[in-house]
Structure formats: C-alpha cells, structure tokens
Design an enzyme around this catalytic site. Sequence first.
Site, PDB file in Angstrom:
ATOM      1  NE  ARG A  60      -3.718  -0.269   2.151  1.00 41.40           N
ATOM      2  CZ  ARG A  60      -4.652  -0.669   2.997  1.00 41.40           C
ATOM      3  NH1 ARG A  60      -4.927   0.038   4.086  1.00 41.40           N
ATOM      4  NH2 ARG A  60      -5.331  -1.786   2.778  1.00 41.40           N
ATOM      5  CB  THR A  61       3.955   2.177   1.876  1.00 43.59           C
ATOM      6  OG1 THR A  61       3.304   2.011   3.136  1.00 43.59           O
ATOM      7  CG2 THR A  61       4.906   3.361   1.939  1.00 43.59           C
ATOM      8  CB  SER A 107      19.778 -22.702 -30.644  1.00 38.07           C
ATOM      9  OG  SER A 107      20.630 -23.301 -31.599  1.00 38.07           O
ATOM     10  CB  ILE A 108      21.633 -24.473 -25.913  1.00 41.07           C
ATOM     11  CG1 ILE A 108      21.789 -23.045 -25.390  1.00 41.07           C
ATOM     12  CG2 ILE A 108      22.501 -25.418 -25.087  1.00 41.07           C
ATOM     13  CD1 ILE A 108      21.352 -22.873 -23.953  1.00 41.07           C
ATOM     14  CE  LYS A 138      16.663 -25.909 -23.504  1.00 37.23           C
ATOM     15  NZ  LYS A 138      15.298 -25.449 -23.806  1.00 37.23           N
ATOM     16  CB  CYS A 429     -22.764 -17.593 -12.867  1.00 39.89           C
ATOM     17  SG  CYS A 429     -21.830 -17.185 -14.364  1.00 39.89           S
ATOM     18  CB  CYS A 445     -25.088 -19.764 -15.574  1.00 37.58           C
ATOM     19  SG  CYS A 445     -25.383 -17.996 -15.360  1.00 37.58           S
ATOM     20  CB  CYS A 451     -24.626 -14.783 -18.026  1.00 34.77           C
ATOM     21  SG  CYS A 451     -23.023 -15.553 -17.722  1.00 34.77           S
TER      22      CYS A 451
END
Length: 696
Positions: A60-61, A107-108, A138, A429, A445, A451
């Site tokens: 909050r601070t 790439s590796i 990785k 819902c 629902c 909705c």
Amino acid sequence: MPLADENADNPYLREPPTDFEPIEELSEAEAERQVELLREAVREHDRRYYVENEPLVADRTYDALFARLRELEDAFDLASPDSPTRGVGGEPIEAFETVEHVAPMLSIDQSGEEADVSEFDDRVRREVGEVEYVCEPKFDGVSMEFVYEDGRLERAVTRGDGREGDDVTKNARTIGSVPQRLHGDHPDFLAVRGEVYMPKPAFQAHNRERIERGEEPFANPRNATAGTIRQLDPSVVADRPLEVFYFDVLEASELAESHLEELERFPDWGLRVNDRVEVVDDIDGAIEYRDRLLEARDDLDYEIDGTVIKVDDREAREELGRTARHDRYAFAYKFPARAEVTPIVDVAVQIGRTGRVTPVALLEPVDVGGVTVSRASLHNPEEIAEKNVDVGDTVRVQRAGDVIPYVEEVVENGAENEPGSHYELPDHCPVCGSAIERDGPMAFCTGGLACDAQLRRSIEYYASDDGLDLEGLGEKSVRQLVDAGLLESVADLYELEREALTGLEGWGETSAENLLAEINSSREPPLADFLSALGIPHVGPTTARELAREFGTFEAVREAAEDDPESLEDVDDVGTTVADQIHDFFASEANAAAVDAVLEHVSPRETELESGGDELEGLTFVFTGSLEDLTRSEARETVEAHGGSATGSVSGNTDYLVIGGSPGQTKLDDAETEDVPVLDEAAFRDLLAERGIEPE
C-alpha cells in the site's frame, strides 16, 4: 544488502511519508526534486521486491509513492523515458521494428540422453582441458536481449532468428522485474540475455479468468508469454503477470573472467537471477544437478524443461567458439516429457451459450499423444462425483478421439484431500453472479443473456452459419467488440456505427462497411433463421424450420411457448424436453428483455417452407457475400422450397458455392480445395431458370 550510497538520504526509502503536500503548493523546482527522489526510491523498492525478495515497504505504501510520482510527472510535464511510471503501459504500437542483435543469440545443443552429455564433456576437456561448469535451469519461456547504455534501458528485442528480432521495448518496460535503470557500479554498456516467463500460479489464474470470460485459454505458460510479449497494446502486457530471469552477458564494456562472476554481479545492478544456479567440478556433478532439479521440477513456480551446462571460464569459452547455430561451450540436458499423469492445480468454470456449466481442470502441462495439454474437461458435476476428482489430485489424462482432453481417472489423491472427497461447483456463476442450478447430471447458470459469457457466445451464435450468417462477425471480432464496450447485447449489433468500428485495431473502412451491410441485410430474416439464431436450447436450424412451418409467425411461436407449451410437442422434432426448454427460454425475464430489444430492430417474416417441388433434390448450396436481387436468406429459402439443401460451410458434399459482393475468403478457399463450382448471382439464377424455378 545495504542501500546504495546515493540513496541513503532519500526520505522515501524507509518508513516514507505518504501524506504529501498539495500539488498546487509546490514550485517547479520542488516538484523536480521530489520526482527525482521518488524515482530513486521506486527503483530501489522494485529491486528489493523483484531481485532481493526483501521489500522495504508494504504494498500500500509503495502504491502511494508510485501514484504520487505519476501525479507530479503529469502535473509538471516531467515525463521521462526511464521513469518507473513508464512501466504501466502506453500508446498502442502500430508494428514492431526489426532490430539486429548486439551479439548473436544462438541456440544450445541439447539432448535427453546422458551419453550425449558425456560426449559434450569429452570434447570440452579434449580441446581446453579440465573446466568447471555452471549449471542452471533451462527455462521454458521467451528469450530476449536487453540493452543498457549508461545504465538506462535502451531496447528489448525478441530472439527472432538469432541475428535479429522484434523491438518490444515498450512492452518490456511494463514488466516489473525489468529495471528501467541499472543500480550500483554497472558497465557503461551492457547487453544481457534474459528469459521472460509467466509464473505457473499466475498462468493458471490467468487461464481461469480467460475460460470464465469465454475466451480460449493458452496451452502452456510459454505460449501465454509469447502471445503477451508481442501484443500491440502495452497496457495489455502490463495487465498480464510476466517476470524475467537474466542469465547471460551478450556484450559489455567490462567483462568478468567467468560466467559465475557475471551472474553474481547481476543483483547489484538490479537484474534478477535464478537462485538454483550452481558450480560443479565435473560432468558427473552436472548430471547429479540435473537429476536433483528434475525431482524438484513440480515444486518450482516456473516451467523448466531441462538443465543448461556451461563452461564457467570466459577464456575457455572463447577458445571453444561457436557453430553457425549454437555456442560450443554450453549443452542442454533435457528432461523427459511429462506423460499423461499430472496434478490438477485448479478448476475453472466455463459457461456455455445455453448457460451450461462445464468444469475444466487446469493441469500442470503434460504430454498426451505428442500434444502439450494444460486443461481437461471434467464434463459435469455427476462425473466429478463418480470419479472423486478434486484439486490437488494426480490424474490420468486422455484425449477423446485424439482431440478433446479429459480426465480419465484419479491416480493419487492430493495430500490435503480426504478419501472420497471431490470438487464442488460454486453456487453462483463466476461471470454474472446468478444462481447455478442442477438439471440431472448437468448444471446451468440461470443468468441467461444477462450473463456476459452467455452473451458473447449468444452473439457469436446469432451471427454464425446456424443463425443469421453474418459474415465478418466471428469469435475474434465479437470478443473485440464486446471488450471495447460496443456490444452489451445482441441488439447492440444493430446500433454499431462505422466510426466506432474503424477506431478499433484491424478495422478499416471496407471491413466496417461490409459488416454494417451484413447486419442491415439481416433486419428482415426468415422466421426459421431468426428462431435458430436466438440460441434456444435444442432449437437448431432443423427444429426452427419445423416451428416456423407450424406457427407461421414469431408472435405465434412465442405465445405458444409462454402460454401453451404442450402445443409445441405437436411439432416434428419437438418432444417434452425440447418443449420445456423453449418454454423456459421465453419465460426468463432476462431472455424476454433481450429478445424484445432485438425485435426493435428486426422483423422476422413468415416463411412459406411448403415444398414447391423437387427440382433441386440432391443438390447442396452454400452462399457467401451480398446478393443484389435477393438476400442470402431468400436464396436459401428458394433452394429448400424446391428440395435442395442450403448449408453454412463448404465441404466435399457441396455442389455449388454462390457468391455475391465481398464474398468470404474462407469459403472461396474451401471451394478451391474441394473443387466446388463457384456461381455468381446471375449464374445461380440461370441454374434456377433451367429447372423452371423463379425466385419470388
């Protein structure tokens, strides 16, 4: 770690005041000084939170300090490219610029076989002698280059093809763990490689929200990250939970003698590193590290798919060199893919077009038949109870017909779950708050078109091939229009304006005009099409045609549904269950209000579907584009009245595709693929005339 010396006298670091003096009482010089101090403080708080995991102040601070900084910058026009406030999003990006990397992002070389790892070690020792290895997780995210000049973030670029990538700097600035400025005694120039990722808990929560909003969830955290980082709107990126681990120096004005030394300096500069990095003496230690990491894999809050083994000494790395594709000083020892058995992390509730509630299991991503699966259907409450499925359980996942994933069985109950316990649906819902009610094994629902989840799917269905066939209004465009606040009901389709559409991303004058023309052409639809478009449960095109034949007008159908539902059972295709569903649909106050709103713009017309003959029997037609002399609905009526079939999509069973103005490209492509003849409106009329048919 002690605070940097230059920040020691900053009042906004420890126990900072948050009762600021009014903006109008500050001079410009006082505002500039306060902004300077607040920026320093916010950067330090970010570093403490993201890098050190030791925050100095409460959330909050921090929020109060951040809000004050933004307020001062706005009031005194003190915006700066490297201000922490630049991380909350900005103007949408028109397109990403392609940028060459400072150094190649190769790439590796990788394998899941221990023998290949040993072979890598043999080659390294043969060429440079004995070495130490740095072992790292990785990460399964999105690799990016971050370039800092004089400590300021200048650009962030995706890996791309390894030589150049997309400049996504505006998006990267929104990520909390990407410092806008480096801390401490940093190099004048620094290009680092980092992995952007979405933490697993945040990924599951984000997917849950997408499912409950009626959107398609992401397959896995990596896809979610990749899709987010290339959003054209930085504010969208700012709303999604991305993080970064930094793991390599690509180029720098000052280089350390070893990789480990580089990583140890990163936190001093505000760059977040992973806490599972280790140095080992030999390849056996690297293999042991990988095995330990594999055991801990499921407990990590980020996705990894193996271990990266790197030579530590920089001189040895340079001597080993690189190929055109990968650095020769590093090797990735991959994990085996998770196969079929995985834990349930959470359960989301998906609301369908008719209000049907489908519980969806959110899973730790697992390989099922070569496909990564992160969610699976639990079907309905009754099936959950039968299988005793609960959050935390380890389950076996299968794919129905190699397509739809579902939970087959519980392999092991979660540690906190009692034997026989199972997940219970919520009472209300999650989208609209309406009550969820059971209907046999199913749950629904009760919110209807009020909705949002049902609304979006209802609009999609209203515009679909089984509805009024409004081309240009698919799932993606409906979602965009709903999210933009342009559609809050089906009726809002008829109040869309060209200016509002062209103001949205991806919409031009032509696409806007085409959609509006489609919508306007639907204002007097055939009764059968309108009934089907409403999305009444169990009332598709066939049942809708039978209802239209029996009752003739919409008012008659509605009156029968409300006052005499038993009369509906006299209609072919309508039994007691369907009649009850039609009655319930019209009896719902929310549905009634939504239908009445649509009827203010639409006048369903009575359609004579009595057969006029069998001249077109055996022929199937598909229509696309705007016809001039008759609407697509009228053309379909004509075909069906004379024994033919009119469908919404092209397939191998289609005999003719009839096109008007601005035809749909998908249907044209499908016709070419399926070798379906294409007729324009004149050719269609000639075909009818040859068979003695004159459209009304």
